[in-house]
Design a protein around this motif. Structure first.
Motif, mmCIF file in Angstrom:
data_model
loop_
_atom_site.group_PDB
_atom_site.id
_atom_site.type_symbol
_atom_site.label_atom_id
_atom_site.label_comp_id
_atom_site.label_asym_id
_atom_site.label_seq_id
_atom_site.Cartn_x
_atom_site.Cartn_y
_atom_site.Cartn_z
ATOM 1 N N TYR A 3 10.383 0.146 -8.871
ATOM 2 C CA TYR A 3 10.044 1.559 -8.847
ATOM 3 C C TYR A 3 10.576 2.230 -10.106
ATOM 4 C CZ TYR A 3 8.893 1.011 -3.970
ATOM 5 O OH TYR A 3 8.340 0.610 -2.801
ATOM 6 N N ASP A 88 3.500 3.673 -5.070
ATOM 7 C CA ASP A 88 4.283 2.444 -4.999
ATOM 8 C C ASP A 88 4.925 2.103 -6.342
ATOM 9 O OD1 ASP A 88 4.058 1.764 -2.310
ATOM 10 O OD2 ASP A 88 2.130 0.777 -2.596
ATOM 11 N N ARG A 139 6.003 7.088 2.400
ATOM 12 C CA ARG A 139 7.024 6.272 1.753
ATOM 13 C C ARG A 139 8.400 6.894 1.914
ATOM 14 N NH1 ARG A 139 9.819 6.163 -2.952
ATOM 15 N NH2 ARG A 139 10.406 4.104 -3.764
ATOM 16 N N ARG A 232 10.865 -6.841 -3.462
ATOM 17 C CA ARG A 232 9.454 -6.480 -3.479
ATOM 18 C C ARG A 232 8.655 -7.458 -4.325
ATOM 19 N NH1 ARG A 232 12.451 -1.840 -4.118
ATOM 20 N NH2 ARG A 232 12.229 -0.292 -2.461
ATOM 21 N N TYR A 376 4.282 -2.463 0.580
ATOM 22 C CA TYR A 376 2.981 -1.824 0.357
ATOM 23 C C TYR A 376 2.781 -0.625 1.274
ATOM 24 C CZ TYR A 376 1.756 -5.862 -2.479
ATOM 25 O OH TYR A 376 1.736 -6.827 -3.474
#
Length: 440
Positions: A3, A88, A139, A232, A376
């Motif tokens: 991120y 994302d 999120r 991730r 996701y």
């Protein structure tokens, strides 16, 4: 995939005692999500609020207004998956800030419109630029709240869809009558631009937020530290197609489309329906229009509270999250009853019940948070939101076409009721048991 947010707190940051009282930063974050969602829906609803005066001033017919309402939904639907991917990749902080400033500026430009085509361009831009909003909401809630609190947290920010209109429609109608409909767009767009700066300055993910102590982090993560979670995976566009292969996602997509049909009606054609079909004065409209939105607010809050309460009492997550979807979408079909009553008071009562039910059915966002693969969340949210927002295209066009050719709303309202029944079947038969999707 990493991120693009701030770096984690540096080594040497004081460790909090496990016995220390848990902080409640997550509720401050939730308040910001609520405000952002209110701005989101006030901006997209502003055209519907000023539609009677705007359409007269610019000489627009029913079909053209339907196309303008639908333009937002079309651009929103097309851009949703890229918007989820952006969330994302960039994270909620940056993605939401960019989205806020972008759609707010597009809202503001509607105030300069001199005809159909300029309004069309502004509506298309608004639709595309709003797409990271709900993936960012989902999120943020997934990261900030444990499973037993997500239903309520989801219902709070989704409530922003409904409370903005009753809170601000009277004010916006007054602004329109005093200073003209263009000023409505200047005011709503300007507030959004200011809030985007506040969001970017204050929002952080839990592990990067300096006000969060270890006790709250442990509560959020159910006793699992963030560092122990599975790393991730690198993002892969093929995941969008892979996710659509899951029955749970397909069922939620269909159910959200059907339930969202009612929401789109209330945020686009509702004011026109009250003025032209029910022949209400603007004073009565200012009073009566708030009641269905208040009903929807009660619906989403009640559904979230009861769903979380059931989970705490030992009811399965699947049953607790599915029940509001089935009951709410089924009860939403009651909107057809307005075709069989004469009193304006009874019409508003029926519409309030129907919109209350739509609010209950909007708990589907909590269901998405339960089934989405953690890496996701944004993509899953954008896929299901895409399905829901196809209604943002079909509903305004359907109503515009039917009212243009029949001169009334009778068949449009009947069709919305039938669509709600289809959504009920999707949630009750197709959805099955809710469980977290584990990608291979």
């Amino acid at each position: 995939m990493k991120y693009a947010e701030e770096q984690p707190l540096p080594a040497g940051t004081p460790a909090w005692s496990q016995s220390e009282k848990r902080t409640k930063v997550r509720y401050a974050v939730l308040s910001m999500l609520l405000i952002a969602t209110i701005l989101n829906y006030v901006d997209r609803s502003a055209l519907g609020i000023v539609a009677p005066s705007l359409s007269k001033d610019l000489g627009l017919n029913k079909m053209q207004m339907g196309e303008l309402f639908a333009a937002f939904g079309l651009a929103y639907s097309i851009a949703l998956v890229p918007g989820g991917v952006l969330t994302d990749v960039l994270g909620s902080r940056l993605a939401y800030a960019l989205s806020l400033v972008g759609w707010s500026f597009a809202t503001l430009t509607q105030g300069f419109a001199n005809g159909y085509h300029m309004l069309l361009g502004s509506r298309l831009a608004m639709g595309a630029l709003e797409t990271p909003a709900f993936p960012s909401n989902t999120r943020a809630v997934t990261l900030w709240f444990p499973v037993q609190e997500r239903g309520f947290a989801t219902s709070v920010y989704v409530m922003g869809q409904y409370i903005g209109t009753p809170l601000f429609t009277g004010l916006l109608l007054w602004i329109s009558s005093m200073y003209g409909w263009r000023t409505v767009f200047f005011v709503t767009g300007g507030f959004g631009i200011l809030f985007s700066a506040l969001w970017y300055r204050t929002y952080r993910d839990p592990a990067r937020h300096r006000a969060v102590n270890a006790a709250e982090l442990q509560h959020i993560n159910g006793g699992v530290t963030p560092a122990s979670r599975k790393p991730r995976d690198k993002f892969n566009w093929r995941m969008a197609l892979k996710l659509l292969g899951y029955r749970q996602i397909l069922a939620i997509c269909l159910g959200k489309f059907c339930n969202n049909t009612l929401l789109v009606f209330f945020t686009t054609w509702f004011m026109t329906y009250l003025v032209e079909a029910r022949h209400m004065s603007m004073i009565k409209v200012g009073i009566f229009q708030a009641l269905p939105f208040l009903g929807a607010t009660v619906g989403i809050l009640s559904a979230g509270f009861i769903s979380d309460f059931c989970i705490r009492r030992g009811v399965s997550v699947s049953a607790a999250r599915k029940a509001p979807l089935i009951v709410g979408t089924l009860l939403g079909a009651s909107i057809v009853l307005v075709n069989f009553v004469e009193s304006n008071e009874l019409v508003i009562a029926v519409l309030t019940v129907a919109f209350f039910a739509q609010g209950v059915g909007s708990m589907s966002w909590a269901a998405v948070a339960e089934i989405a693969p953690r890496q996701y969340v944004g993509l899953t949210s954008s896929i299901t939101s895409l399905a829901a927002n196809i209604a943002g295209v079909t509903t305004p066009l359907m109503i515009g076409y039917i009212t243009q050719h029949t001169g009334h709303f009778y068949w449009a309202l009947n069709l919305m009721g039938a669509i709600c029944l289809v959504g009920t079947l999707s949630y009750s038969v197709l959805l099955g048991k809710l469980s977290r999707i584990e990608l291979e």
